[in-house]
Design a protein around this motif. Structure first.
Motif, mmCIF file in Angstrom:
data_model
loop_
_atom_site.group_PDB
_atom_site.id
_atom_site.type_symbol
_atom_site.label_atom_id
_atom_site.label_comp_id
_atom_site.label_asym_id
_atom_site.label_seq_id
_atom_site.Cartn_x
_atom_site.Cartn_y
_atom_site.Cartn_z
ATOM 1 N N ALA A 84 46.443 -27.555 20.641
ATOM 2 C CA ALA A 84 45.147 -28.112 20.265
ATOM 3 C C ALA A 84 44.089 -27.011 20.204
ATOM 4 N N PHE A 85 43.132 -27.161 19.287
ATOM 5 C CA PHE A 85 41.970 -26.278 19.275
ATOM 6 C C PHE A 85 40.721 -27.119 18.985
ATOM 7 N N LEU A 86 39.614 -26.683 19.548
ATOM 8 C CA LEU A 86 38.370 -27.444 19.466
ATOM 9 C C LEU A 86 37.436 -26.936 18.381
ATOM 10 N N VAL A 87 37.406 -25.623 18.164
ATOM 11 C CA VAL A 87 36.427 -25.030 17.255
ATOM 12 C C VAL A 87 37.083 -24.454 16.008
ATOM 13 N N ASN A 88 38.024 -23.526 16.183
ATOM 14 C CA ASN A 88 38.671 -22.936 15.015
ATOM 15 C C ASN A 88 40.006 -22.309 15.375
ATOM 16 N N ALA A 89 40.795 -22.068 14.351
ATOM 17 C CA ALA A 89 42.055 -21.335 14.460
ATOM 18 C C ALA A 89 42.136 -20.407 13.259
ATOM 19 N N SER A 90 42.779 -19.254 13.428
ATOM 20 C CA SER A 90 42.815 -18.300 12.325
ATOM 21 C C SER A 90 43.987 -17.351 12.480
ATOM 22 N N LEU A 91 44.346 -16.711 11.380
ATOM 23 C CA LEU A 91 45.352 -15.656 11.417
ATOM 24 C C LEU A 91 44.946 -14.551 10.466
ATOM 25 N N GLY A 92 45.526 -13.369 10.667
ATOM 26 C CA GLY A 92 45.175 -12.236 9.829
ATOM 27 C C GLY A 92 44.039 -11.417 10.393
ATOM 28 N N LEU A 93 43.018 -11.180 9.587
ATOM 29 C CA LEU A 93 41.924 -10.284 9.943
ATOM 30 C C LEU A 93 41.139 -10.756 11.160
ATOM 31 N N TYR A 94 40.793 -12.040 11.227
ATOM 32 C CA TYR A 94 39.923 -12.515 12.300
ATOM 33 C C TYR A 94 40.549 -12.338 13.687
ATOM 34 N N PRO A 95 41.814 -12.715 13.912
ATOM 35 C CA PRO A 95 42.415 -12.430 15.220
ATOM 36 C C PRO A 95 42.436 -10.939 15.555
ATOM 37 N N GLN A 96 42.629 -10.097 14.528
ATOM 38 C CA GLN A 96 42.634 -8.657 14.787
ATOM 39 C C GLN A 96 41.251 -8.178 15.221
ATOM 40 N N VAL A 97 40.199 -8.736 14.599
ATOM 41 C CA VAL A 97 38.833 -8.390 15.008
ATOM 42 C C VAL A 97 38.612 -8.755 16.466
ATOM 43 N N LEU A 98 39.062 -9.951 16.866
ATOM 44 C CA LEU A 98 38.890 -10.401 18.245
ATOM 45 C C LEU A 98 39.658 -9.507 19.222
ATOM 46 N N GLN A 99 40.888 -9.172 18.872
ATOM 47 C CA GLN A 99 41.715 -8.351 19.755
ATOM 48 C C GLN A 99 41.137 -6.946 19.908
ATOM 49 N N ASP A 100 40.714 -6.341 18.802
ATOM 50 C CA ASP A 100 40.137 -4.996 18.854
ATOM 51 C C ASP A 100 38.803 -5.011 19.606
ATOM 52 N N ARG A 101 38.038 -6.080 19.431
ATOM 53 C CA ARG A 101 36.748 -6.177 20.112
ATOM 54 C C ARG A 101 36.928 -6.237 21.628
ATOM 55 N N GLU A 102 37.941 -6.973 22.076
ATOM 56 C CA GLU A 102 38.178 -7.078 23.511
ATOM 57 C C GLU A 102 38.590 -5.726 24.096
ATOM 58 N N LYS A 103 39.423 -4.984 23.365
ATOM 59 C CA LYS A 103 39.816 -3.652 23.827
ATOM 60 C C LYS A 103 38.611 -2.729 23.915
ATOM 61 N N ALA A 104 37.747 -2.793 22.902
ATOM 62 C CA ALA A 104 36.563 -1.936 22.891
ATOM 63 C C ALA A 104 35.629 -2.274 24.049
ATOM 64 N N LYS A 105 35.479 -3.553 24.346
ATOM 65 C CA LYS A 105 34.599 -3.960 25.438
ATOM 66 C C LYS A 105 35.136 -3.489 26.785
ATOM 67 N N GLN A 106 36.454 -3.503 26.934
ATOM 68 C CA GLN A 106 37.047 -3.022 28.178
ATOM 69 C C GLN A 106 36.816 -1.521 28.359
ATOM 70 N N GLN A 107 36.781 -0.792 27.251
ATOM 71 C CA GLN A 107 36.608 0.660 27.312
ATOM 72 C C GLN A 107 35.141 1.082 27.343
ATOM 73 N N LEU A 108 34.295 0.371 26.587
ATOM 74 C CA LEU A 108 32.916 0.817 26.378
ATOM 75 C C LEU A 108 31.865 -0.105 26.977
ATOM 76 N N GLY A 109 32.286 -1.267 27.473
ATOM 77 C CA GLY A 109 31.313 -2.191 28.052
ATOM 78 C C GLY A 109 31.075 -3.391 27.161
ATOM 79 N N ARG A 110 30.544 -4.455 27.758
ATOM 80 C CA ARG A 110 30.332 -5.698 27.029
ATOM 81 C C ARG A 110 28.879 -5.787 26.556
ATOM 82 N N ASN A 111 28.658 -5.440 25.291
ATOM 83 C CA ASN A 111 27.352 -5.663 24.692
ATOM 84 C C ASN A 111 27.515 -5.829 23.193
ATOM 85 N N ARG A 112 26.432 -6.259 22.551
ATOM 86 C CA ARG A 112 26.498 -6.606 21.131
ATOM 87 C C ARG A 112 26.864 -5.418 20.259
#
Length: 315
Positions: free
Chosen positions: A140-168
């Motif tokens: 089940a999903f409440l808001v959205n589901a996706s494959l391809g580019l969008y999941p990659q953006v999310l995955q790369d963003r999480e790695k970057a935040k772990q390395q560089l900090g959580r900000n916009r």
């Protein structure tokens, strides 16, 4: 569809994701617990200290709620809400929400207050109402589901935040790097209503939240009221064109682009060419699912919806 209402004194089993890093779990529990104590309402907190334990903790909350005639409550962002909803869906207990994330699309579209104290007090008076959800391969999903580019953006963003900090700015930098480096086009075979077609696209996005779809300018947002989901496909294009599309989405004009195709559906089968499994983002959380991916509209979720006087207008 109608659902039975929980008893006025039904206990609350609150799943709180202390591992998310977005909230002070102790402070949140003190606020919620104080309001429930004041109202004489039984409650129990189930903390998630390790992200990998979120699903099992939600399952435990559901078991206790079934045994004691209680309500399962999720306190967290859209990812936490989605994981707990997956455990609740189709099992019987009512589902309550105390939004704690950044966007809170699910809570906002259902009129749930964004302030914790107001949301908790509204939950005490809420009544069960069926709400629309999406599902892909049983998830089940409440808001959205996706494959391809969008999941990659999310995955790369999480790695970057772990390395560089959580900000916009870290999130923006990471997103631009992903767009610049993502040249792979997916060959997707769609089956809908007995008809098949093949499209090449860097991403497929399936929306189940009217507020989010309206914000990016997708006309199929209204289809959700008819019990459908909205599919969005981006045609193969360059980095600069993808960047322009992202800007159009931020301005609420994505659906006007010739490079974007959107459509409404109740059931859609998607087979990425040559892939037995696909990386799928469900409400921001990455999952690996077997193909074909079958998106559909299942039975609704029994949400504890605030009374009209407790609801807030969507901003």
């Amino acid at each position: 569809m109608t659902f039975s209402q929980p008893a006025p004194d039904a206990p609350f089993f609150v799943v709180i994701n202390a591992a998310s890093g977005h909230v002070d779990a102790e402070e949140v529990m003190a606020c919620i617990g104080g309001i429930f104590d004041e109202a004489g309402r039984r409650h129990e907190f189930l903390q998630v200290l390790d992200p990998s334990q979120l699903s099992s903790t939600a399952e435990e909350a559901v078991k206790r709620a079934i045994a004691q005639g209680g309500v399962v409550v999720a306190a967290g962002g859209d990812g936490t809400l989605s994981a707990v909803a997956q455990a609740v869906h189709g099992r019987g207990p009512a589902y309550g929400v105390l939004p704690q994330g950044t966007f809170n699309y699910f809570g906002r579209v259902n009129g749930i207050p964004q302030e914790l104290e107001k949301a908790t007090r509204a939950l005490l008076r809420a009544r069960v109402q069926p709400v629309h959800v999406g599902r892909v391969n049983g998830r089940a999903f409440l808001v959205n589901a996706s494959l391809g580019l969008y999941p990659q953006v999310l995955q790369d963003r999480e790695k970057a935040k772990q390395q560089l900090g959580r900000n916009r700015w870290v999130a923006i930098y990471s997103g631009l790097r992903t767009l610049a480096g993502h040249v792979r086009q997916l060959s997707l075979e769609f089956e809908q209503g007995g008809k098949r077609r093949v499209l090449k696209s860097p991403t497929l996005f399936v929306g189940n939240n009217q507020l989010q779809l309206e914000r990016i300018g997708i006309g199929e947002a209204a289809a959700l009221d008819a019990g459908q989901l909205a599919g969005i496909v981006v045609r193969p294009t360059s980095f600069w064109a993808l960047l322009w599309l992202a800007l159009r989405g931020a301005l609420g004009k994505l659906g006007d682009s010739d490079n974007v195709e959107s459509f409404a559906f109740k059931r859609l089968s998607v087979s990425p060419h040559g892939a037995r499994r696909a990386k799928v983002a469900l409400d921001g959380e990455i999952q690996w699912l077997d193909t074909p991916l079958v998106f559909e509209v299942p039975e609704p979720l029994p949400l504890m919806l605030p009374l009209p006087e407790d609801r807030v207008e969507v901003e």
